[in-house]
Enzyme design. Structure first.
Site, PDB file in Angstrom:
ATOM      1  N   HIS A   1       0.866  -1.173   0.000  1.00 21.84           N
ATOM      2  CA  HIS A   1       0.000   0.000   0.000  1.00 21.84           C
ATOM      3  C   HIS A   1       0.898   1.217   0.000  1.00 21.84           C
ATOM      4  O   HIS A   1       1.606   1.482   0.967  1.00 21.84           O
ATOM      5  CB  HIS A   1      -0.910   0.016   1.228  1.00 21.84           C
ATOM      6  CG  HIS A   1      -2.062  -0.931   1.139  1.00 21.84           C
ATOM      7  ND1 HIS A   1      -2.615  -1.554   2.230  1.00 21.84           N
ATOM      8  CD2 HIS A   1      -2.790  -1.362   0.065  1.00 21.84           C
ATOM      9  CE1 HIS A   1      -3.620  -2.327   1.837  1.00 21.84           C
ATOM     10  NE2 HIS A   1      -3.747  -2.229   0.534  1.00 21.84           N
TER      11      HIS A   1
ATOM     12  N   ARG B   1      -3.376   4.651  -2.155  1.00 22.43           N
ATOM     13  CA  ARG B   1      -3.188   3.333  -1.532  1.00 22.43           C
ATOM     14  C   ARG B   1      -3.021   2.211  -2.540  1.00 22.43           C
ATOM     15  O   ARG B   1      -2.224   1.288  -2.336  1.00 22.43           O
ATOM     16  CB  ARG B   1      -4.410   3.080  -0.647  1.00 22.43           C
ATOM     17  CG  ARG B   1      -4.661   1.660  -0.181  1.00 22.43           C
ATOM     18  CD  ARG B   1      -5.991   1.630   0.561  1.00 22.43           C
ATOM     19  NE  ARG B   1      -6.493   0.294   0.786  1.00 22.43           N
ATOM     20  CZ  ARG B   1      -6.287  -0.411   1.902  1.00 22.43           C
ATOM     21  NH1 ARG B   1      -5.571   0.093   2.881  1.00 22.43           N
ATOM     22  NH2 ARG B   1      -6.802  -1.623   2.041  1.00 22.43           N
TER      23      ARG B   1
ATOM     24  N   HIS C   1       2.538  -3.537   6.540  1.00 19.14           N
ATOM     25  CA  HIS C   1       1.685  -2.368   6.331  1.00 19.14           C
ATOM     26  C   HIS C   1       1.890  -1.367   7.464  1.00 19.14           C
ATOM     27  O   HIS C   1       2.619  -1.616   8.410  1.00 19.14           O
ATOM     28  CB  HIS C   1       0.210  -2.799   6.371  1.00 19.14           C
ATOM     29  CG  HIS C   1      -0.222  -3.663   5.236  1.00 19.14           C
ATOM     30  ND1 HIS C   1      -1.029  -3.218   4.222  1.00 19.14           N
ATOM     31  CD2 HIS C   1       0.046  -4.955   4.951  1.00 19.14           C
ATOM     32  CE1 HIS C   1      -1.255  -4.211   3.366  1.00 19.14           C
ATOM     33  NE2 HIS C   1      -0.616  -5.277   3.786  1.00 19.14           N
TER      34      HIS C   1
ATOM     35  N   GLU D   1       1.235  -4.293  11.073  1.00 20.62           N
ATOM     36  CA  GLU D   1       0.819  -2.906  10.898  1.00 20.62           C
ATOM     37  C   GLU D   1       1.748  -2.118  11.804  1.00 20.62           C
ATOM     38  O   GLU D   1       1.720  -2.251  13.015  1.00 20.62           O
ATOM     39  CB  GLU D   1      -0.635  -2.707  11.368  1.00 20.62           C
ATOM     40  CG  GLU D   1      -1.680  -3.407  10.525  1.00 20.62           C
ATOM     41  CD  GLU D   1      -2.064  -2.597   9.297  1.00 20.62           C
ATOM     42  OE1 GLU D   1      -1.540  -1.490   9.117  1.00 20.62           O
ATOM     43  OE2 GLU D   1      -2.888  -3.094   8.501  1.00 20.62           O
TER      44      GLU D   1
END
Lengths: 420, 197
Positions: free
Chosen positions: A180, A238, A307, A381
């Site tokens: 992303h 994104r 991410h 994340e």
């Protein structure tokens, strides 16, 4: 020596569009008063536009003259006719000026000459990251190689760095960052990881032991089209940059495009949304190239897709509430990895399966890789939890990379020690 | 709660947005009725700062802004690299407070928000003591991952509640066309945990 100073002055002049194409710098070392006089005569001829870098001072002392192209023939003939020997110090002044200018621009833009001068504390452009990769390979040809696994929609190369100490098709670990594009701390961390692997290997610590029996594949810019777009047009982009017929909207969410629960609840069928799954699974070359790579490699044991933001460590599934068979083991590994991560700066992470920890998401990367038999499939994340979000200040890049690396090592070591 | 809706019991701690210091904890219940209507919220918080301290900080913030001789304007706060110019920090702080009210109104049982960026800010000079700002803020919507652009008009005087008027349009990636909310997101999405999965 006066040379660099004069060159610098010339560069300053050069940037005001004056050109020195074809100009030469001649050196005369007068051996007699006659010779000295012959050269001094030249000084008086203003129309020749001679530029004495080293003026005549005395016998045996060099005289350097920058001679414009138009005057070259004349000056050389004059010297030769007088029996004054000379040498050509600089064949083409402009060429030297150009080189100098490039060097100056390079140092002012801090373009690193090697991976030790590379600035890991800053965000970089796509070109800078590609350049970094090449430098890393060049500096460590026995450890690192660069593979092109495909090309993006806009025909950018999709590069994967392979770290290997030998063997044939060893069991491997895959790490990707930047799928992303707006999650900038991930690509930046990927760059840091690459350097860290090399350093560990050089110092025979950290992952050096893992490299004895396993290979590491690292794709730093997994979505280069998106990344370029975040630098030029929209920082919040994104998705990929593909155009599929039937819509004016651009891009597919590369983390909804995998063949695991593709198109089911947890992704959007609307091309204008951020979680658009695409017209069909693997429609995106960025995704297809990894799928092909994983299948043909056949020996990947751990797959980690990175991410930001939220500070989470996740394992499959996202597309279904059914827990994975290896749920307990993955949960335990996650606990250990998160503990290692927090030990460095106290950064708090939560962990669990995708669907129970965040939300239902279909067509996701690690759901597919897990179903391919890659048991240790995880998603991170990274920082933060929303205060800066995607716009994480650059000074947090290294701390983020450092702490994440500790968690990655836990996963890699577990994979190595629990070969299947 | 059968026939009624979903009720959530929450216990959470708060921290100062700027410093990260503990700012107290809260107990709350949120009831989402079966039919779509705003949730019923009851909340009780304990504060770590006393009223006087808060007043002083508000006044300091206010003075910082009032002392500017020209109308404050700004773009991209933070910038792409996460930087916030020190001079624009107060303006960002107000944006955080103001956009939280937008997020309060927009959030549902399945949709949550974060402030992604202040795209633009322009100060409107007033004849009275109130300070007034016009903002364009970008909200990051979970779980759809959409970036929603909102226009926000904010007015404030210390001792008075922040007054916020807003209008949000969704920013679809193609820049045109409505964004579909047909993301098929599941119920049970946690409102606290944003993620960028």
């Amino acid at each position: 020596m006066k040379l660099p100073v004069l060159l610098a002055a010339l560069v300053a002049v050069a940037t005001c569009f004056e050109t020195f194409v074809g100009h030469q710098v001649l050196r005369v070392i007068p051996k007699s008063d006659e010779e000295l006089q012959k050269v001094q005569e030249l000084q008086d001829l203003e129309h020749l536009q001679l530029d004495f870098w080293l003026a005549p001072r005395g016998l045996g002392l060099p005289i350097d003259i920058r001679v414009p192209f138009a005057s070259l023939m004349l000056v050389k003939t004059h010297l030769e006719a007088s029996g004054v020997s000379y040498s050509v110090m600089i064949e083409d002044v402009q060429a030297l000026v150009d080189e100098e200018q490039t060097e100056m621009l390079r140092s002012s833009r801090q373009l690193p000459l090697n991976t030790n001068t590379f600035n890991y504390e800053a965000y970089h452009t796509l070109d800078e990251i590609y350049n970094f990769m090449d430098m890393l390979v060049a500096e460590n040809p026995n450890l690192v190689s660069k593979l092109e696994i495909g090309r993006s929609t806009e025909d950018r190369p999709l590069y994967v760095l392979k770290f290997s100490t030998g063997g044939t098709n060893r069991p491997a670990i895959w790490i990707d960052t930047g799928i992303h594009s707006r999650e900038w701390v991930t690509q930046a961390s990927g760059v840091w990881f690459a350097k860290k692997i090399v350093q560990d290997h050089t110092n025979n610590e950290g992952v050096a032991s893992i490299l004895e029996t396993m290979d590491i594949f690292l794709e730093i810019v997994t979505n280069p089209d998106g990344f370029a777009f975040t630098q030029t047009k929209n920082r919040m982009w994104r998705k990929t940059r593909s155009k599929h017929s039937g819509s004016i909207c651009v891009g597919v969410d590369p983390n909804r495009n995998w063949d695991a629960g593709f198109g089911e609840a947890g992704a959007s069928s609307n091309p204008c949304t951020e979680t658009y799954h695409g017209p069909y699974a693997n429609s995106e070359p960025e995704v297809k190239s990894i799928v092909d790579f994983v299948k043909s490699h056949g020996n990947i044991k751990a797959f980690i897709s990175i991410h930001s933001y939220s500070q989470l460590l996740l394992y499959p599934y996202g597309y279904t509430e059914t827990p994975v068979p290896d749920q307990q083991e993955l949960h335990e590994v996650s606990a250990k990895a998160v503990a290692a991560l927090s030990s460095l700066y106290g950064t708090k992470y939560k962990y669990g399966s995708i669907i129970t920890t965040i939300y239902r998401a279909s067509g996701g990367t690690i759901d597919w890789t897990y179903n391919q038999g890659i048991k240790y499939s995880f998603t991170f994340e990274l920082r933060d939890t929303g205060r800066y979000g995607f716009l994480l200040p650059a000074k947090q890049i290294i701390p983020t990379a450092e702490e994440t690396w500790l968690a990655l090592k836990v996963i890699m070591e577990h994979a190595r020690d629990n070969m299947y | 709660i059968p026939e009624s809706g979903h009720k959530y019991y929450l216990q959470f701690s708060t921290e100062d947005y700027r410093t990260g210091e503990d700012a107290g904890s809260c107990l709350a219940t949120v009831l989402y009725p079966k039919k779509k209507s705003p949730p019923v919220v009851s909340i009780k918080c304990s504060r770590t700062k006393d009223k006087k301290e808060i007043q002083e900080e508000d006044n300091r913030l206010y003075q910082r802004i009032r002392h500017q001789t020209k109308p404050i304007t700004g773009n991209d706060i933070p910038d792409s690299y996460g930087n916030i110019e020190p001079a624009l920090e107060p303006v960002w702080a107000l944006a955080v407070a103001g956009s939280s009210s937008i997020m309060w109104e927009k959030s549902t049982e399945t949709l949550g928000y974060f402030l992604a960026q202040v795209k633009a800010v322009k100060q409107w000079m007033r004849k009275d003591d109130f300070i007034e700002f016009d903002y364009t803020v970008l909200l990051h919507e979970i779980p759809t991952q959409e970036i929603i652009s909102c226009h926000m008009r904010l007015t404030w005087l210390p001792g008075h509640p922040l007054k916020v008027k807003h209008f949000c349009a969704s920013e679809s990636p193609g820049m045109d066309g409505g964004s579909g909310a047909e993301s098929g997101s599941a119920a049970g999405a946690s409102a606290e945990k944003g993620a960028n999965f």
